[in-house]
Design a protein around this motif. Structure first.
Motif, mmCIF file in Angstrom:
data_model
loop_
_atom_site.group_PDB
_atom_site.id
_atom_site.type_symbol
_atom_site.label_atom_id
_atom_site.label_comp_id
_atom_site.label_asym_id
_atom_site.label_seq_id
_atom_site.Cartn_x
_atom_site.Cartn_y
_atom_site.Cartn_z
ATOM 1 N N GLU A 42 -10.937 26.474 10.823
ATOM 2 C CA GLU A 42 -11.418 26.597 9.445
ATOM 3 C C GLU A 42 -10.650 27.652 8.649
ATOM 4 O O GLU A 42 -10.440 27.506 7.452
ATOM 5 N N TYR A 43 -10.242 28.723 9.294
ATOM 6 C CA TYR A 43 -9.592 29.795 8.532
ATOM 7 C C TYR A 43 -8.254 29.347 7.955
ATOM 8 O O TYR A 43 -7.811 29.852 6.909
ATOM 9 N N LEU A 44 -7.600 28.384 8.637
ATOM 10 C CA LEU A 44 -6.314 27.890 8.130
ATOM 11 C C LEU A 44 -6.490 27.192 6.790
ATOM 12 O O LEU A 44 -5.637 27.296 5.899
ATOM 13 N N HIS A 45 -7.590 26.474 6.634
ATOM 14 C CA HIS A 45 -7.837 25.778 5.368
ATOM 15 C C HIS A 45 -8.064 26.779 4.246
ATOM 16 O O HIS A 45 -7.664 26.547 3.094
ATOM 17 N N VAL A 46 -8.703 27.892 4.560
ATOM 18 C CA VAL A 46 -8.907 28.936 3.543
ATOM 19 C C VAL A 46 -7.566 29.548 3.142
ATOM 20 O O VAL A 46 -7.283 29.725 1.951
ATOM 21 N N LEU A 47 -6.732 29.875 4.129
ATOM 22 C CA LEU A 47 -5.432 30.484 3.816
ATOM 23 C C LEU A 47 -4.511 29.519 3.077
ATOM 24 O O LEU A 47 -3.570 29.950 2.409
ATOM 25 N N SER A 48 -4.765 28.231 3.199
ATOM 26 C CA SER A 48 -3.903 27.255 2.509
ATOM 27 C C SER A 48 -4.269 27.092 1.035
ATOM 28 O O SER A 48 -3.501 26.519 0.265
ATOM 29 N N ARG A 49 -5.436 27.595 0.632
ATOM 30 C CA ARG A 49 -5.908 27.354 -0.744
ATOM 31 C C ARG A 49 -4.920 27.800 -1.822
ATOM 32 O O ARG A 49 -4.628 27.030 -2.744
ATOM 33 N N PRO A 50 -4.398 29.036 -1.773
ATOM 34 C CA PRO A 50 -3.477 29.442 -2.849
ATOM 35 C C PRO A 50 -2.253 28.528 -2.941
ATOM 36 O O PRO A 50 -1.798 28.224 -4.052
ATOM 37 N N LYS A 51 -1.736 28.105 -1.828
ATOM 38 C CA LYS A 51 -0.576 27.209 -1.831
ATOM 39 C C LYS A 51 -0.949 25.869 -2.465
ATOM 40 O O LYS A 51 -0.176 25.295 -3.246
ATOM 41 N N VAL A 52 -2.157 25.380 -2.151
ATOM 42 C CA VAL A 52 -2.598 24.096 -2.712
ATOM 43 C C VAL A 52 -2.777 24.209 -4.221
ATOM 44 O O VAL A 52 -2.344 23.336 -4.982
ATOM 45 N N ILE A 53 -3.413 25.295 -4.671
ATOM 46 C CA ILE A 53 -3.642 25.471 -6.111
ATOM 47 C C ILE A 53 -2.312 25.622 -6.842
ATOM 48 O O ILE A 53 -2.120 25.100 -7.943
ATOM 49 N N ASP A 54 -1.367 26.316 -6.222
ATOM 50 C CA ASP A 54 -0.033 26.462 -6.805
ATOM 51 C C ASP A 54 0.746 25.150 -6.796
ATOM 52 O O ASP A 54 1.748 25.016 -7.502
ATOM 53 N N GLN A 55 0.267 24.192 -5.968
ATOM 54 C CA GLN A 55 0.970 22.909 -5.798
ATOM 55 C C GLN A 55 2.433 23.144 -5.371
ATOM 56 O O GLN A 55 3.356 22.458 -5.826
ATOM 57 N N GLU A 56 2.617 24.122 -4.502
ATOM 58 C CA GLU A 56 3.955 24.437 -4.001
ATOM 59 C C GLU A 56 4.185 23.735 -2.667
ATOM 60 O O GLU A 56 3.612 24.117 -1.643
ATOM 61 N N HIS A 57 5.010 22.700 -2.686
ATOM 62 C CA HIS A 57 5.291 21.944 -1.468
ATOM 63 C C HIS A 57 6.498 22.560 -0.751
ATOM 64 O O HIS A 57 7.605 22.020 -0.783
ATOM 65 N N ASP A 58 6.256 23.683 -0.129
ATOM 66 C CA ASP A 58 7.346 24.349 0.577
ATOM 67 C C ASP A 58 7.784 23.505 1.776
ATOM 68 O O ASP A 58 6.957 23.024 2.553
ATOM 69 N N VAL A 59 9.094 23.360 1.907
ATOM 70 C CA VAL A 59 9.648 22.674 3.079
ATOM 71 C C VAL A 59 9.779 23.701 4.195
ATOM 72 O O VAL A 59 10.360 24.762 3.999
ATOM 73 N N VAL A 60 9.216 23.399 5.347
ATOM 74 C CA VAL A 60 9.323 24.339 6.471
ATOM 75 C C VAL A 60 10.054 23.665 7.635
ATOM 76 O O VAL A 60 9.967 22.446 7.817
ATOM 77 N N TRP A 61 10.778 24.487 8.377
ATOM 78 C CA TRP A 61 11.481 24.029 9.581
ATOM 79 C C TRP A 61 11.013 24.882 10.746
ATOM 80 O O TRP A 61 10.968 26.100 10.649
ATOM 81 N N THR A 62 10.685 24.243 11.840
ATOM 82 C CA THR A 62 10.232 24.995 13.007
ATOM 83 C C THR A 62 11.430 25.479 13.821
ATOM 84 O O THR A 62 12.558 25.029 13.627
ATOM 85 N N GLU A 63 11.168 26.400 14.742
ATOM 86 C CA GLU A 63 12.176 26.769 15.727
ATOM 87 C C GLU A 63 12.345 25.607 16.694
ATOM 88 O O GLU A 63 11.583 24.630 16.659
ATOM 89 N N ALA A 64 13.344 25.683 17.541
ATOM 90 C CA ALA A 64 13.554 24.622 18.530
ATOM 91 C C ALA A 64 12.401 24.634 19.531
ATOM 92 O O ALA A 64 11.991 25.691 20.001
ATOM 93 N N TYR A 65 11.876 23.453 19.844
ATOM 94 C CA TYR A 65 10.778 23.375 20.802
ATOM 95 C C TYR A 65 10.819 22.040 21.539
ATOM 96 O O TYR A 65 11.506 21.095 21.146
ATOM 97 N N ILE A 66 10.086 21.988 22.627
ATOM 98 C CA ILE A 66 9.936 20.756 23.404
ATOM 99 C C ILE A 66 8.478 20.371 23.331
ATOM 100 O O ILE A 66 7.610 21.122 23.784
ATOM 101 N N ASP A 67 8.166 19.225 22.745
ATOM 102 C CA ASP A 67 6.776 18.793 22.617
ATOM 103 C C ASP A 67 6.463 17.803 23.730
ATOM 104 O O ASP A 67 6.830 16.635 23.656
ATOM 105 N N SER A 68 5.793 18.289 24.750
ATOM 106 C CA SER A 68 5.497 17.429 25.901
ATOM 107 C C SER A 68 4.149 16.743 25.760
ATOM 108 O O SER A 68 3.709 16.037 26.664
#
Length: 1076
Positions: A433-459
């Motif tokens: 639930e806390y992630l949804h709260v922290l996402s609010r300012p980004k949603v209101i700003d309507q800022e679609h930031d492109v993010v890239w993760t570090e290298a990982y292996i998704d098993s």
């Protein structure tokens, strides 16, 4: 010694044998008379053997013929010095374009998802049959398709590694602990069906795309192409997209977090277990751009890691695991003084923010407790009001709601969220639930930031699990963007709908790198804004070869841990700061499974990859590595010689892009080149420059095929079949192979096959025999015994190779390498050993490994382990030198005290299954909480502590040894306890070999063997603390959305309906239990 004259002209055979006999007699006489071993005798001996073995290697490899052919074209070629700076800029531009195509595909998904949701009206009674990824194609006992399990056509697709997929439709995975037909999920699945069209359109526009997906904030995961998911042995699918790094990174901004854990006496038993699991789940949501600390409190403060008193640390994998281990040490006693803990937390966040080291974005305090007697508004007024820059998230542990109002008030008054966690099964969903709260300012700003993760292996994904079985785990990065609600009535609430993303395998990045431009030892590498490796040839994410297990910290290996010679992090810091420039240093590169070392000077060129958090570097070795040449032949000539059956090209090099169009995907690189040159495939995109050089190499090397064939046809030339394989490779990845024996008769069946990664052209390195030959003096051969993957190396073949240079000067480019592989027994027969009573005779290579010994079991061993006294003397005299190497990606054995019960509960799904007993007891018996907790604690967590041996990440130091080229021969005496040990070492001409003759009558046991075993670098507590506190330079993400004035802070949680919760938990659980 040489069986002098073996396979030479008959007229020379008797003379050679006589010479060898005389040498043998002379050496025997000298030793019997207890004089020093004569250097002159050994020199003749070594010279005879060297000439014999070189003639065999040169003859069967065809090295002189190939050198002659390249010389004939010397006047027609142009030699260029590689401009490293221009090269790295061009490569960065290519990667930028490739990454941009991926991010544009994701952007189209965002637009389609937001538009579809805008048009959708929520319907609590909506009935919709969707393709559930677990249930598709499943039937009941009557043969009818299960509900949500309609027929879903799956067919193997070569672009997706021949996995059965549906490239027309996506399907949907719902976590095991969620109800498939929950109205929120059904509505979300319904409106997100519109993404199918965009998935397919993206794939048509960019056929190199692989998996595309939408992870919903409600928990479901829509994946394209559709694929079947299989539960694990417990009937569980643990995957929850909201726990993935790409989701969290896209949904929120970087954050500084202090976690406060109540360890007062009332937290005993189950409550403490739930609290620890809650902390662990919060840690799961933190990434490399976040910072944190954990403080336990009762009447005093207890930092979980006392060394980190008053500060925060980066939330990388190593630090999070370190804190998890310390959670087991928490126990409940005393009285909870929350005011002290809150004061400390606010002070830490304020002080750390002023250092400029943290996220400089969002800040939060996570409070985990079973109650609060006050609202502590005076503390909040002092530190946090009116701006409320620090959010408060409160987690009430236990079933009582007596203190819920105070905790909820604290959260709501500080732009946070309150939630109650009654069972272990509640933990994961409530933490999210806390992630949804922290996402609010980004949603209101309507800022679609492109993010890239570090290298990982998704098993966890089904395609990753199936691929891991076939070819090992696949390293990748993910590009992701958040999806927001655009409905006007929800704007101030800042509702996050989910995250869309697509995977980019690291091997796709390597395809954009022209390996032929980087030279034999050159390579490209990329790092993240945190300095972690995205791709580097020295990155080793797996351990226990064959088992293909991931190292715990594989995704956070810092550049400084592989380019460790740069002690001041000059290269690393420049790249992290996105600078463009050049850096040079002497490096020690290990090859051949880390047993050998090449010392060279590298020039590093670096720049940033725009539109991403990555920086790119290129390393070029000085000397021949800085030069490139261009040859010129006609297409007709080249095509003719490419048709030869013995020609092959590097599979992992990109001569032509066969991914762009489906009809080209089945083509090998060689087939694609031929079609391209013949003009039959106008849509094929190929590297014209590389293909021109391939044609040149094909023409120049073509005569060697006829040469090898003539040798093979002349049976008398190789009557005992000692030489089995001849091979060559060129700077363009072209290879030719000739067998002198039948394939079934080969001693080493794996040599030069696809699985023999060390000895074939790869995306990031030239073959081992090519690299080592390039460092030998031109015209000489390098001989070696291949090291096996096991602990004992007992190879039965010898490889010999030499380089072909265009000019005689060392700065000229190495254009090719040729070699042979022969039976070890054949090679040893060429070496005639001395008296078995009083001398030991060895043949060792330039790294000190034994190729020939009278004791066959010593073959492949390090000479220092057999003759420690002699090796020690050689090091003292300077004939060999020791090079100290470091491995910061090692795994060491450690004895750990473990409790099966405790660790089992830290896995949310193990905890979920284990909680059945407790939940059932609660519903049926209505026991009082104190007794229930005591029963739980004794039954589920009070396991006997036991020592368990595990492999854990560690740092090691180990030696490698290299001969001194300028010293050709030497002799000496070693004073031992009661005798003197004499020896002679003599270089074998035109090789990397040395003959060592040692007096065996003097054992010299007082001198210990010299080993190459790695030694773990152990850090004392003070150093461990300093390492934890040390923070390397990093670059923060460019965007930050910590607050927004229009944010609706009234959406801050509430006490859950316990009865409804129980039904939600039990429904899927009972289904699972009764289905068994």
């Amino acid at each position: 010694m040489a069986g002098l004259g073996w396979q030479r002209r008959a007229s020379r055979g008797p003379w050679a044998l006589l010479t060898a006999a005389l040498l043998y007699a002379a050496l025997g006489d000298v030793v019997r008379s207890e004089q020093q071993i004569p250097l002159s005798v050994v020199k003749l001996w070594a010279s005879a053997f060297g000439g014999e073995i070189k003639s065999i290697a040169a003859k069967y490899s065809g090295s002189q013929l190939l050198q002659k052919k390249y010389k004939e074209y010397e006047k027609d070629v142009a030699i260029e010095e590689i401009d490293g700076l221009q090269l790295v800029k061009k490569l960065a531009k290519n990667m930028e374009e490739m990454f941009h195509k991926k991010s544009e595909a994701v952007r189209r998904l965002v637009e389609a998802a937001e538009e579809a949701h805008l048009k959708h009206e929520f319907d609590a009674d909506l009935q919709y049959e969707y393709f559930n990824a677990v249930l598709i194609n499943e039937r009941d006992k009557d043969g009818n398709f299960l509900e949500l399990g309609k027929e879903f056509i799956l067919a193997p697709n070569d672009h997706f590694n021949n996995l059965p997929v549906n490239i027309s439709l996506s399907d949907v995975q719902v976590p095991t602990n969620m109800y498939n037909k929950d109205p929120a999920i059904v509505n979300g699945v319904y409106w997100s069906e519109s993404l199918n069209k965009v998935f397919v359109d993206n794939f048509d526009r960019d056929p190199s795309l692989i998996w595309q997906y939408f992870g919903s904030a409600k928990g479901f995961f829509r994946q394209y192409p559709g694929i079947k998911w299989e539960p694990d042995e417990n009937g569980v699918i643990a995957f929850d997209c909201r726990n993935r790094k790409w989701y969290i990174q896209a949904a929120t901004s970087p954050k500084d977090v202090v976690i406060l854990v109540d360890v007062s006496g009332s937290m005993k038993g189950l409550r403490m277990t739930i609290a620890k699991q809650t902390v662990s789940s919060i840690l799961d949501t933190l990434g490399d751009d976040d910072f944190f600390n954990i403080i336990a409190y009762n009447e005093e403060l207890h930092y979980v890691e006392p060394c980190l008193n008053g500060t925060l640390v980066q939330a990388d994998r190593t630090n999070k695991e370190h804190f998890r281990e310390h959670l087991d040490k928490l126990f409940a006693k005393g009285i909870g003084m929350l005011d002290i803990a809150l004061n400390e937390a606010f002070n830490i966040l304020s002080d750390f923010n002023h250092t400029g080291q943290g996220s400089i974005c969002s800040q939060a305090i996570m409070l985990i407790t079973d109650g609060a007697v006050d609202t502590y508004d005076t503390i909040f007024a002092k530190y946090n009001w009116p701006d409320r820059k620090v959010r408060i998230f409160t987690y009430l542990i236990g079933r009582e709601a007596a203190f819920a109002d105070n905790l909820k008030w604290m959260a709501c008054a500080n732009k946070g969220f309150f939630t109650q966690i009654s069972t272990l099964a509640d933990v994961q969903e409530n933490v999210m639930e806390y992630l949804h709260v922290l996402s609010r300012p980004k949603v209101i700003d309507q800022e679609h930031d492109v993010v890239w993760t570090e290298a990982y292996i998704d098993s966890t994904l089904p395609q990753a699990q199936k691929l891991a079985d076939d070819q090992g785990p696949v390293l990748m990065t993910t590009v992701a963007m958040p999806v927001f609600s655009k409905q006007n009535e929800t704007r101030s609430k800042g509702i996050l709908l989910g995250v869309v993303g697509t995977d980019v395998p690291v091997k796709e990045l390597l395809k954009t790198i022209p390996k032929y431009k980087l030279g034999i030892h050159g390579y490209a590498f990329a790092i993240t804004n945190n300095g972690y490796i995205l791709t580097h040839p020295e990155l080793r994410p797996l351990y226990e070869e064959g088992k293909k297990r991931r190292k715990p910290n594989y995704s956070s290996v810092d550049l400084s841990e592989v380019e460790w010679e740069d002690r001041d992090d000059v290269l690393r810091n420049a790249m992290v700061n996105r600078k463009t420039g050049k850096f040079s240093m002497e490096v020690k590169k290990t090859v051949d499974k880390g047993k050998r070392v090449l010392v060279m000077t590298n020039d590093y060129y670096y720049t940033d990859i725009k539109g991403t958090p990555f920086s790119l570097g290129v390393a070029l070795s000085r000397g021949h590595g800085k030069y490139f040449f261009r040859g010129n032949v006609t297409i007709e000539e080249g095509l003719h010689d490419l048709e030869h059956p013995d020609v092959s090209l590097a599979d992992e090099w990109s001569y032509c892009n066969t991914d762009l169009h489906p009809e080209h995907r089945h083509l090998s690189q060689l087939e694609a080149i031929k079609l391209y040159l013949k003009g039959k495939e106008p849509l094929l995109q190929c590297d014209k420059e590389l293909i021109q050089e391939v044609l040149f190499d094909a023409v120049v090397s073509a005569p060697i095929e006829a040469y090898w064939t003539s040798l093979a046809l002349n049976k008398s030339e190789n009557s005992d079949k000692g030489v089995e394989v001849a091979f060559l490779g060129t700077r363009t990845g072209l290879s030719r192979i000739n067998l002198f024996v039948g394939a079934e008769q080969l001693t080493n069946q794996d040599f030069l096959k696809a699985g023999d990664k060390e000895n074939i052209f790869n995306a990031d390195h030239f073959p081992l025999w090519y690299r080592r030959a390039a460092e030998q003096i031109p015209g000489s051969f390098v001989y070696s015994i291949p090291f096996s993957t096991g602990t004992v190396n007992k190879s039965n073949v010898v490889t010999a190779s030499t380089s072909i240079q265009l000019l005689d000067e060392r700065k000229s480019p190495v254009v090719a390498a040729v070699g042979i592989q022969m039976k070890l027994e054949f090679f040893q027969r060429k070496f005639w050993t001395a008296s078995r009573q009083t001398v030991n005779c060895y043949l060792i290579d330039n790294n000190g490994f034994i190729l020939v010994s009278e004791d066959y079991t010593q073959t492949g061993d390090f000479f220092g382990e057999v003759e420690g006294a002699v090796m020690n003397k050689l090091l003292t005299m300077g004939s060999f030198k020791r090079i100290t190497l470091y491995d910061y990606q090692a795994m060491c054995r450690a004895n750990k005290e473990s409790s099966d019960g405790a660790h089992g509960l830290l896995d949310p799904y193990n905890a979920f299954l284990a909680a059945v007993k407790w939940i059932m007891t609660e519903l049926v018996l209505f026991l009082v909480e104190f007794n229930l907790c005591s029963w739980w604690h004794s039954d589920m967590t009070a396991k006997a502590q036991k020592l368990k041996q595990t492999l854990e990440p560690c740092d090691t130091e180990y030696p490698a040894f290299v001969s001194e080229r300028t010293i050709k021969e030497t002799s000496g005496n070693i004073a031992c306890e009661d005798c003197s040990k004499s020896f002679v070492i003599q270089q074998i001409p035109s090789s990397n070999l040395f003959m060592v003759v040692v007096d065996s009558s003097c054992l010299c046991e007082s001198v210990a063997p010299i080993t190459m075993a790695p030694i773990e670098i152990r850090y004392n507590e003070s150093l461990k603390c300093e390492r934890l506190k040390a923070q390397k330079i990093r670059r923060r993400p460019e965007s930050c959305h910590g607050f927004h004035p229009e944010e609706n802070a009234r959406e801050c949680g509430g006490a859950p309906n316990l009865q409804a919760k129980m039904v939600l938990i039990l429904f899927p659980l009972l289904l699972m239990l009764f289905s068994r």
